[in-house]
Enzyme design. Structure first.
Site, PDB file in Angstrom:
ATOM      1  N   GLU A  15       0.814  -1.228   0.000  1.00 15.93           N
ATOM      2  CA  GLU A  15       0.000   0.000   0.000  1.00 15.93           C
ATOM      3  C   GLU A  15       0.834   1.259   0.000  1.00 15.93           C
ATOM      4  O   GLU A  15       0.507   2.234  -0.668  1.00 15.93           O
ATOM      5  CB  GLU A  15      -0.942  -0.003   1.220  1.00 15.93           C
ATOM      6  CG  GLU A  15      -2.038   1.062   1.155  1.00 15.93           C
ATOM      7  CD  GLU A  15      -1.633   2.439   1.656  1.00 15.93           C
ATOM      8  OE1 GLU A  15      -2.389   3.392   1.421  1.00 15.93           O
ATOM      9  OE2 GLU A  15      -0.552   2.586   2.280  1.00 15.93           O
ATOM     10  N   ASP A  20      -8.238   2.156   7.036  1.00 16.54           N
ATOM     11  CA  ASP A  20      -6.912   2.772   7.123  1.00 16.54           C
ATOM     12  C   ASP A  20      -7.016   3.992   8.023  1.00 16.54           C
ATOM     13  O   ASP A  20      -8.103   4.529   8.250  1.00 16.54           O
ATOM     14  CB  ASP A  20      -6.412   3.144   5.714  1.00 16.54           C
ATOM     15  CG  ASP A  20      -4.883   3.136   5.622  1.00 16.54           C
ATOM     16  OD1 ASP A  20      -4.215   3.310   6.668  1.00 16.54           O
ATOM     17  OD2 ASP A  20      -4.360   2.974   4.507  1.00 16.54           O
TER      18      ASP A  20
HETATM   19 ZN   LIG Z   1      -2.052   3.442   5.531  1.00 14.12          ZN
END
Ligand SMILES: [Zn+2]
Length: 349
Positions: free
Chosen positions: A224, A245
């Protein structure tokens, strides 16, 4: 319907352990393996890996509703050895958005390709106050002027190479985890806190004898921080992707460490209005404390999947993290709110 209780002791224990597993992007396998082992205790989950190395846990449920997916990432900021200097010290090449002032004087492990670990610390090359005085503050903190001082006897390029260090070896900054008064302070709460949210939600549901209302894929992503984590490996039949997140806390932000946040817009654009509405309604129905917010320098794995052509509704939720991509901090209130929100989503129609 009320939500199962979150086991806070388990949450903290799992998160602290995960934070202490090093996993810079490209070298995240130890953290993927750690999460895989933890999830293997739940017989409800079918575990698999993508070819890129992400972990997928499928919880199959008989249902007429289309499947959904949740994602969070275990990879973190870090660096690789770029150059061995003539004085035996190392220059690094940064992975992800790590800025030098945030790691100056931090402890670091260099992982050699032959499996050795060598200790060191990050310093500006004009580190000694007795040599450079106040001029030290004028040295730019950049790739050219920052170095790793190894805790090994080396004064030359040759001696450092003899330690087994090679160009491209992984460098991992110490997380420095501390738990005090409900606060968790550590590097890399982005996004290991949210992996703990997903794992603790699964555990609470299983222990309460409950199951999601539809088949769910949990995608634990490993790329990511460089932008393409969940761009591949999300099943094409999912109708929604809930990205979990961190939320941005600080000057000008609505988010804080005591709430979960629904991100409406970040640098990659606006999330899915319909799924956002559903997430707000779930939070309100279950009394989950939440904020809405807009993030400036931020992109998510949900957007990575969208850009790769994923035809799904995407939303982004997460706990507030202070001083993100720096020495981060979260609070149990925001963390528990996020786990509750995940459970509310999994149990929703
Ligand atoms: Zn992150």
């Amino acid at each position: 319907m009320s939500l199962p209780a979150v086991n806070q002791e388990y949450f903290v224990d799992f998160l602290v352990k995960l934070l202490n597993v090093t996993s810079p992007t490209g070298f995240a396998e130890p953290a993927i393996a750690f999460v895989e082992k933890e999830l293997s205790q739940f017989s409800q989950l079918q575990l698999s890996r993508t070819r890129k190395g992400a972990l997928v846990a499928k919880w199959e449920v008989p249902s007429d509703l289309p499947p959904v997916a949740l994602t969070a990432h275990v990879d973190t900021l870090g660096a690789v050895v770029k150059e061995i200097k003539s004085n035996g010290r190392l220059k690094l090449s940064r992975i992800g958005g790590v800025e030098w002032p945030t790691v100056e004087t931090e402890g670091v492990w260099i992982f050699t390709s032959s499996g050795e670990k060598i200790r060191g610390s990050v310093l500006v090359e004009t580190a000694s106050g007795h040599i450079f005085g106040a001029d030290m503050t004028k040295t730019p903190r950049d790739d050219e002027h920052m170095e790793v001082r190894l805790d090994a006897r080396t004064l030359s390029d040759k001696e450092t190479r003899e330690l087994g260090i090679k160009i491209g070896d992984c460098a991992a900054f110490d997380p420095r985890v501390e738990v005090t008064n409900g606060f968790i302070r550590s590097r890399h709460l982005d996004d290991k806190a949210c992996v703990a949210n997903i794992v603790s939600a699964i555990k609470s549901l299983v222990e309460a004898g409950q199951a999601p209302t539809r088949t769910v894929y949990f995608h634990i992503s490993n790329y990511e921080e460089v932008g393409h984590g969940a761009s591949a490996g999300i099943s094409a039949d999912v109708a929604e992707l809930l990205t979990v997140d961190m939320a941005v806390v600080g000057k000008g932000q609505e988010s804080d460490e005591f709430n979960a946040t629904l991100c409406i817009k970040d640098a990659g654009g606006v999330y899915h209005e319909g799924l956002n509405k559903k997430m707000r309604a779930l939070a309100e129905a279950h009394g989950i404390p939440y904020k809405t917010d807009v993030y400036r320098y931020y992109a998510s794995d949900g957007e990575a999947f969208w850009r790769a052509g994923g035809d799904v509704a995407v939303a982004l939720i997460g706990p507030g993290i202070d001083a993100s991509h720096n020495y981060e901090r979260a609070h149990m209130d925001g963390l528990i709110a996020t786990t509750n929100w995940i459970m509310a989503y999994l149990l929703s129609g």
